[in-house]
Design a protein around this motif. Structure first.
Motif, PDB file in Angstrom:
ATOM      1  N   LYS A  51       0.821  -1.210   0.000  1.00 36.83           N
ATOM      2  CA  LYS A  51       0.000   0.000   0.000  1.00 36.83           C
ATOM      3  C   LYS A  51       0.862   1.271   0.000  1.00 36.83           C
ATOM      4  CE  LYS A  51      -2.153  -1.223   3.818  1.00 36.83           C
ATOM      5  NZ  LYS A  51      -1.500  -2.527   4.095  1.00 36.83           N
ATOM      6  N   THR A  52       1.822   1.311   0.909  1.00 34.95           N
ATOM      7  CA  THR A  52       2.676   2.497   1.007  1.00 34.95           C
ATOM      8  C   THR A  52       3.510   2.661  -0.263  1.00 34.95           C
ATOM      9  OG1 THR A  52       2.753   2.356   3.409  1.00 34.95           O
ATOM     10  CG2 THR A  52       4.550   3.540   2.361  1.00 34.95           C
ATOM     11  N   ARG A  53       4.017   1.547  -0.772  1.00 39.12           N
ATOM     12  CA  ARG A  53       4.806   1.594  -2.003  1.00 39.12           C
ATOM     13  C   ARG A  53       3.982   2.114  -3.177  1.00 39.12           C
ATOM     14  NH1 ARG A  53       9.513  -0.712  -4.227  1.00 39.12           N
ATOM     15  NH2 ARG A  53      10.219  -0.714  -2.086  1.00 39.12           N
ATOM     16  N   CYS A 108      -1.851  13.832   0.333  1.00 43.53           N
ATOM     17  CA  CYS A 108      -1.734  13.566   1.767  1.00 43.53           C
ATOM     18  C   CYS A 108      -2.130  12.119   2.007  1.00 43.53           C
ATOM     19  CB  CYS A 108      -2.620  14.510   2.569  1.00 43.53           C
ATOM     20  SG  CYS A 108      -2.349  14.340   4.341  1.00 43.53           S
ATOM     21  N   TYR A 109      -1.221  11.347   2.591  1.00 48.20           N
ATOM     22  CA  TYR A 109      -1.461   9.916   2.818  1.00 48.20           C
ATOM     23  C   TYR A 109      -1.502   9.641   4.311  1.00 48.20           C
ATOM     24  CZ  TYR A 109      -0.511   4.864   2.810  1.00 48.20           C
ATOM     25  OH  TYR A 109      -0.567   3.515   3.025  1.00 48.20           O
ATOM     26  N   LEU A 110      -2.647   9.222   4.791  1.00 44.72           N
ATOM     27  CA  LEU A 110      -2.819   8.901   6.212  1.00 44.72           C
ATOM     28  C   LEU A 110      -2.817   7.388   6.373  1.00 44.72           C
ATOM     29  CD1 LEU A 110      -5.700  11.420   7.066  1.00 44.72           C
ATOM     30  CD2 LEU A 110      -3.234  11.788   7.176  1.00 44.72           C
ATOM     31  N   ASP A 111      -1.721   6.897   6.935  1.00 51.14           N
ATOM     32  CA  ASP A 111      -1.519   5.457   7.092  1.00 51.14           C
ATOM     33  C   ASP A 111      -2.196   4.989   8.379  1.00 51.14           C
ATOM     34  OD1 ASP A 111      -0.491   3.066   6.349  1.00 51.14           O
ATOM     35  OD2 ASP A 111       1.608   3.668   6.473  1.00 51.14           O
ATOM     36  N   GLU A 112      -2.862   3.856   8.351  1.00 51.35           N
ATOM     37  CA  GLU A 112      -3.579   3.295   9.517  1.00 51.35           C
ATOM     38  C   GLU A 112      -4.550   4.311  10.107  1.00 51.35           C
ATOM     39  OE1 GLU A 112      -4.191   0.378  10.801  1.00 51.35           O
ATOM     40  OE2 GLU A 112      -2.963  -0.611   9.299  1.00 51.35           O
TER      41      GLU A 112
HETATM   42 MG   LIG Z   1       2.349   1.085   4.836  1.00 46.96          MG
END
Ligand SMILES: [Mg+2]
Ligand SMILES: Nc1ncnc2c1ncn2[C@@H]1O[C@H](COP(=O)(O)OP(=O)(O)OP(=O)(O)O)[C@@H](O)[C@H]1O
Length: 273
Positions: A51-53, A108-112
């Motif tokens: 996901k992050t990649r 803007c990416y909000l993880d978890e």
């Molecule tokens: Mg991640």
């Protein structure tokens, strides 16, 4: 002379380019269209499934500045929007990552996201429906997000509990994509590329991971992530014997229970020979 070899995936300054991402479906096109149409995106899937990649890859591809926030149970709306800080005896307003992404037209990416405090929804809601606004109460500003601004959030449905869940009114503001581990051949190619280990040597590691994934929910909480296979392959590529690499990078991270660990070791022996 003791030379420390460079990690195989570390790019030198003049070769830094788009982070490699192997798609499992049409997710790149979907991301691009969501961005064009100014729709927020939710990515769900197990840990270490890319996901992050994927977000880093798409940010580079679309030329968007990326603001990543790892959410935790103390994360409040002010951590995202900004706050007044004392600087040299004066109080100055400092934008948080969400406000910066809005001002600069970034991603803007909000993880978890499920980990964040409830008041975060208050700032996300007007930004993730057709208003696309960010009211900053403390400065009295009302920011309107530029066309390039996009918000992506992710969470791992496996860790959900009744207390930590997204409200339907939040969920239904996002176009959503489910992530899972790649098919065998593609996962092998990814691990080989990321670790520098030959594909032929990667295959048994992927087979072991796939076998152990079938135990998810029984003996182990989560299946072996692609990330862990990359770790094991990297250690082997660096010269660690396979058995030790598998122990340290695949089996130990999965469990603390001696009995379960012994069972996993047995399976590893059977699969790896
Ligand atoms: Mg991640
Ligand atoms: N589709 C993919 N293409 C390229 N690399 C991948 C892919 N999937 C996994 N990887 C590899 O696995 C590693 C872990 O992936 P990533 O950090 O994106 O997982 P994640 O889904 O964000 O996990 P978490 O939920 O724990 O944050 C990456 O650093 C990369 O090496």
């Amino acid at each position: 002379m003791n030379m420390i070899p460079r990690p195989p995936t570390l790019a030198s300054a003049d070769t830094i380019d788009i982070p490699a991402y192997t798609a499992s479906g049409n997710e790149r096109f979907l991301f691009e269209k969501a961005w064009e149409r100014r729709l927020p995106l939710l990515l769900k899937g197990p840990t270490g499934s890319g996901k992050t990649r994927f977000v880093a890859h798409m940010a580079e591809k679309l030329g968007l500045p990326l603001f990543t926030v790892a959410c935790h149970d103390d994360l409040s709306a002010a951590d995202l929007t900004g706050r007044h800080l004392l600087k040299g005896g004066e109080t100055v307003w400092v934008d948080g990552p969400l406000t910066r992404a809005v001002r600069e037209g970034g991603l803007c990416y909000l993880d978890e996201i499920v980990e964040a405090r409830k008041d975060v929804a208050v700032v996300l809601h007007p930004l993730t429906d057709d208003r696309r606004i960010l009211p900053l109460e403390r400065t009295g500003e009302l920011l309107s997000a530029p066309p390039a601004f996009m918000i992506a959030v992710s969470y791992n449905p496996g860790y959900q509990n009744l207390l930590k869940n997204l409200k339907p009114s939040t969920r239904q503001r996002f176009v959503s994509i489910s992530f899972d581990f790649l098919p065998r051949e593609q996962e092998t190619a990814v691990v080989a590329r990321e670790s520098g280990l030959d594909e032929a040597a990667v295959v048994p590691l992927v087979d072991l991971a796939r076998r152990l994934r079938t135990l998810k929910g029984q003996d182990i909480e989560e299946g072996v992530s692609t990330r862990l296979i990359v770790y094991a392959a990297s250690l082997i590529a660096a010269g660690l014997p396979r058995q030790e690499a598998v122990m340290a990078a695949i089996i130990e991270p999965l469990t603390d229970e001696p009995e379960v660990r012994a069972g996993l070791v047995e399976i590893a022996r059977a699969v790896l020979g």
